[in-house]
Design a protein around this motif. Structure first.
Motif, PDB file in Angstrom:
ATOM      1  N   TRP A  85     -50.865-101.367  27.853  1.00 61.09           N
ATOM      2  CA  TRP A  85     -50.121-100.416  28.686  1.00 61.09           C
ATOM      3  C   TRP A  85     -50.481 -98.977  28.325  1.00 61.09           C
ATOM      4  O   TRP A  85     -50.622 -98.122  29.201  1.00 61.09           O
ATOM      5  CB  TRP A  85     -48.617-100.647  28.560  1.00 61.09           C
ATOM      6  CG  TRP A  85     -48.157-101.800  29.382  1.00 61.09           C
ATOM      7  CD1 TRP A  85     -47.796-103.039  28.938  1.00 61.09           C
ATOM      8  CD2 TRP A  85     -48.038-101.843  30.807  1.00 61.09           C
ATOM      9  NE1 TRP A  85     -47.461-103.839  29.997  1.00 61.09           N
ATOM     10  CE2 TRP A  85     -47.600-103.127  31.159  1.00 61.09           C
ATOM     11  CE3 TRP A  85     -48.265-100.916  31.818  1.00 61.09           C
ATOM     12  CZ2 TRP A  85     -47.375-103.511  32.477  1.00 61.09           C
ATOM     13  CZ3 TRP A  85     -48.043-101.295  33.137  1.00 61.09           C
ATOM     14  CH2 TRP A  85     -47.600-102.581  33.450  1.00 61.09           C
ATOM     15  N   ARG A  94     -48.299 -89.810  37.784  1.00 59.56           N
ATOM     16  CA  ARG A  94     -47.103 -90.667  37.869  1.00 59.56           C
ATOM     17  C   ARG A  94     -47.407 -92.068  37.344  1.00 59.56           C
ATOM     18  O   ARG A  94     -46.604 -92.663  36.625  1.00 59.56           O
ATOM     19  CB  ARG A  94     -46.603 -90.741  39.308  1.00 59.56           C
ATOM     20  CG  ARG A  94     -45.848 -89.522  39.746  1.00 59.56           C
ATOM     21  CD  ARG A  94     -45.178 -89.734  41.095  1.00 59.56           C
ATOM     22  NE  ARG A  94     -44.436 -88.552  41.451  1.00 59.56           N
ATOM     23  CZ  ARG A  94     -44.583 -87.885  42.586  1.00 59.56           C
ATOM     24  NH1 ARG A  94     -45.446 -88.307  43.500  1.00 59.56           N
ATOM     25  NH2 ARG A  94     -43.869 -86.813  42.828  1.00 59.56           N
ATOM     26  N   SER A  95     -48.569 -92.586  37.720  1.00 56.72           N
ATOM     27  CA  SER A  95     -48.970 -93.913  37.235  1.00 56.72           C
ATOM     28  C   SER A  95     -49.131 -93.901  35.717  1.00 56.72           C
ATOM     29  O   SER A  95     -48.705 -94.836  35.035  1.00 56.72           O
ATOM     30  CB  SER A  95     -50.278 -94.349  37.893  1.00 56.72           C
ATOM     31  OG  SER A  95     -50.106 -94.524  39.277  1.00 56.72           O
ATOM     32  N   ARG A 135     -47.628 -91.919  33.610  1.00 58.80           N
ATOM     33  CA  ARG A 135     -46.292 -91.828  33.015  1.00 58.80           C
ATOM     34  C   ARG A 135     -45.611 -93.196  32.998  1.00 58.80           C
ATOM     35  O   ARG A 135     -45.021 -93.593  31.994  1.00 58.80           O
ATOM     36  CB  ARG A 135     -45.441 -90.812  33.780  1.00 58.80           C
ATOM     37  CG  ARG A 135     -44.023 -90.712  33.244  1.00 58.80           C
ATOM     38  CD  ARG A 135     -43.208 -89.596  33.863  1.00 58.80           C
ATOM     39  NE  ARG A 135     -43.324 -89.556  35.301  1.00 58.80           N
ATOM     40  CZ  ARG A 135     -43.249 -88.427  36.016  1.00 58.80           C
ATOM     41  NH1 ARG A 135     -43.049 -87.270  35.432  1.00 58.80           N
ATOM     42  NH2 ARG A 135     -43.354 -88.465  37.326  1.00 58.80           N
ATOM     43  N   GLU A 136     -45.704 -93.928  34.103  1.00 56.96           N
ATOM     44  CA  GLU A 136     -45.098 -95.265  34.162  1.00 56.96           C
ATOM     45  C   GLU A 136     -45.679 -96.180  33.088  1.00 56.96           C
ATOM     46  O   GLU A 136     -44.945 -96.922  32.429  1.00 56.96           O
ATOM     47  CB  GLU A 136     -45.323 -95.889  35.539  1.00 56.96           C
ATOM     48  CG  GLU A 136     -44.506 -95.277  36.642  1.00 56.96           C
ATOM     49  CD  GLU A 136     -44.850 -95.870  38.002  1.00 56.96           C
ATOM     50  OE1 GLU A 136     -45.228 -97.057  38.064  1.00 56.96           O
ATOM     51  OE2 GLU A 136     -44.744 -95.143  39.000  1.00 56.96           O
ATOM     52  N   CYS A 137     -46.989 -96.128  32.928  1.00 59.07           N
ATOM     53  CA  CYS A 137     -47.642 -96.981  31.928  1.00 59.07           C
ATOM     54  C   CYS A 137     -47.241 -96.580  30.512  1.00 59.07           C
ATOM     55  O   CYS A 137     -46.962 -97.448  29.672  1.00 59.07           O
ATOM     56  CB  CYS A 137     -49.159 -96.918  32.091  1.00 59.07           C
ATOM     57  SG  CYS A 137     -49.747 -97.668  33.620  1.00 59.07           S
ATOM     58  N   LYS A 185     -44.502 -95.099  29.612  1.00 54.74           N
ATOM     59  CA  LYS A 185     -43.103 -95.483  29.418  1.00 54.74           C
ATOM     60  C   LYS A 185     -42.966 -96.981  29.183  1.00 54.74           C
ATOM     61  O   LYS A 185     -42.142 -97.414  28.373  1.00 54.74           O
ATOM     62  CB  LYS A 185     -42.255 -95.044  30.615  1.00 54.74           C
ATOM     63  CG  LYS A 185     -42.002 -93.551  30.639  1.00 54.74           C
ATOM     64  CD  LYS A 185     -41.122 -93.172  31.805  1.00 54.74           C
ATOM     65  CE  LYS A 185     -40.781 -91.701  31.772  1.00 54.74           C
ATOM     66  NZ  LYS A 185     -39.868 -91.328  32.863  1.00 54.74           N
ATOM     67  N   GLN A 186     -43.780 -97.763  29.870  1.00 54.32           N
ATOM     68  CA  GLN A 186     -43.753 -99.212  29.644  1.00 54.32           C
ATOM     69  C   GLN A 186     -44.221 -99.527  28.226  1.00 54.32           C
ATOM     70  O   GLN A 186     -43.648-100.386  27.554  1.00 54.32           O
ATOM     71  CB  GLN A 186     -44.622 -99.932  30.681  1.00 54.32           C
ATOM     72  CG  GLN A 186     -44.610-101.435  30.554  1.00 54.32           C
ATOM     73  CD  GLN A 186     -43.257-102.067  30.840  1.00 54.32           C
ATOM     74  OE1 GLN A 186     -42.375-101.463  31.445  1.00 54.32           O
ATOM     75  NE2 GLN A 186     -43.084-103.290  30.394  1.00 54.32           N
ATOM     76  N   PRO A 213     -39.978 -85.713  36.839  1.00 50.54           N
ATOM     77  CA  PRO A 213     -39.564 -87.084  37.162  1.00 50.54           C
ATOM     78  C   PRO A 213     -38.634 -87.112  38.373  1.00 50.54           C
ATOM     79  O   PRO A 213     -37.879 -86.173  38.605  1.00 50.54           O
ATOM     80  CB  PRO A 213     -38.823 -87.556  35.918  1.00 50.54           C
ATOM     81  CG  PRO A 213     -38.994 -86.511  34.887  1.00 50.54           C
ATOM     82  CD  PRO A 213     -39.511 -85.285  35.538  1.00 50.54           C
ATOM     83  N   ASP A 223     -37.417 -92.377  38.103  1.00 51.07           N
ATOM     84  CA  ASP A 223     -37.965 -92.199  36.761  1.00 51.07           C
ATOM     85  C   ASP A 223     -36.855 -92.007  35.741  1.00 51.07           C
ATOM     86  O   ASP A 223     -36.956 -92.444  34.612  1.00 51.07           O
ATOM     87  CB  ASP A 223     -38.907 -90.988  36.715  1.00 51.07           C
ATOM     88  CG  ASP A 223     -40.176 -91.211  37.518  1.00 51.07           C
ATOM     89  OD1 ASP A 223     -40.566 -92.377  37.692  1.00 51.07           O
ATOM     90  OD2 ASP A 223     -40.768 -90.214  37.970  1.00 51.07           O
ATOM     91  N   GLU A 253     -35.520 -95.260  34.586  1.00 51.69           N
ATOM     92  CA  GLU A 253     -36.450 -95.897  33.658  1.00 51.69           C
ATOM     93  C   GLU A 253     -36.302 -95.301  32.262  1.00 51.69           C
ATOM     94  O   GLU A 253     -36.372 -96.007  31.266  1.00 51.69           O
ATOM     95  CB  GLU A 253     -37.874 -95.712  34.175  1.00 51.69           C
ATOM     96  CG  GLU A 253     -38.881 -96.616  33.515  1.00 51.69           C
ATOM     97  CD  GLU A 253     -40.217 -96.557  34.216  1.00 51.69           C
ATOM     98  OE1 GLU A 253     -41.181 -96.123  33.569  1.00 51.69           O
ATOM     99  OE2 GLU A 253     -40.291 -96.939  35.386  1.00 51.69           O
ATOM    100  N   GLU A 254     -36.070 -93.990  32.173  1.00 56.76           N
ATOM    101  CA  GLU A 254     -35.862 -93.354  30.876  1.00 56.76           C
ATOM    102  C   GLU A 254     -34.621 -93.918  30.203  1.00 56.76           C
ATOM    103  O   GLU A 254     -34.599 -94.126  28.997  1.00 56.76           O
ATOM    104  CB  GLU A 254     -35.730 -91.838  31.035  1.00 56.76           C
ATOM    105  CG  GLU A 254     -37.048 -91.150  31.290  1.00 56.76           C
ATOM    106  CD  GLU A 254     -36.892 -89.655  31.506  1.00 56.76           C
ATOM    107  OE1 GLU A 254     -35.853 -89.090  31.108  1.00 56.76           O
ATOM    108  OE2 GLU A 254     -37.816 -89.062  32.069  1.00 56.76           O
TER     109      GLU A 254
END
Length: 158
Positions: free
Chosen positions: A55, A82-83, A85-87, A89-90, A122, A126, A129-130
């Motif tokens: 990730w 954005r992608s 950031r998502e990765c 965060k995962q 965000p 988002d 998710e945080e």
């Protein structure tokens, strides 16, 4: 890579180990071959979607791609960030859940998320998710204490 890229992933004798393929992703990124790195990461994710390193490397690849974008491609750059950031965060979420030991990688992911947040604020989704990431962290004072529980054991009579 061409020797095993299209082989049966379920037969470990035909392909390099997961860790070796992660190392190859790092090498591909060093060689600036982001497309091959992403392709390999997609294969790795199909095998194990709870791998923190995978990730993180996904996020890092998207981040590098965003840096390569021309100035006029703001929409594409924003989507890549954005992608990324998502990765990241995962990766952080999984690291907290799995007691991941590479603090340097997670610290870097946190720094990158903060940097991305400064560029691309965000959205409401988002923020949720945080909250999920924060909820996965286990405070030290809540961890199991074997010594204290041994002293408190009480034998029950019949």
């Amino acid at each position: 890579m061409a020797l095993w890229a299209n082989k049966d992933l379920t037969d470990p004798t035909l392909i390099p180990s997961y860790e070796n393929r992660l190392a190859l992703v790092r090498l591909l990124l060093e060689l600036d071959d982001k497309e091959k790195a992403l392709g390999l990461l997609e294969q790795l994710q199909k095998e194990d979607d709870e791998n923190v390193d995978a990730w993180y490397l996904f996020g890092w690849t998207y981040h590098l791609q965003s840096e390569d974008m021309a100035t006029g491609d703001d929409e594409d750059k924003t989507e890549l960030l954005r992608s990324a950031r998502e990765c990241f965060k995962q990766a952080i979420k999984l690291a907290n859940m799995l007691d991941y030991e590479n603090d340097g990688l997670i610290d870097h992911a946190l720094e990158l998320v903060a940097a991305i947040d400064a560029i691309v604020p965000p959205t409401d989704g988002d923020d949720e998710e945080e909250d999920d990431i924060a909820a996965t962290a286990v405070p030290n004072e809540l961890e199991w204490d074997d010594e204290a529980s041994e002293d408190e054991d009480v034998e029950m009579g019949s």
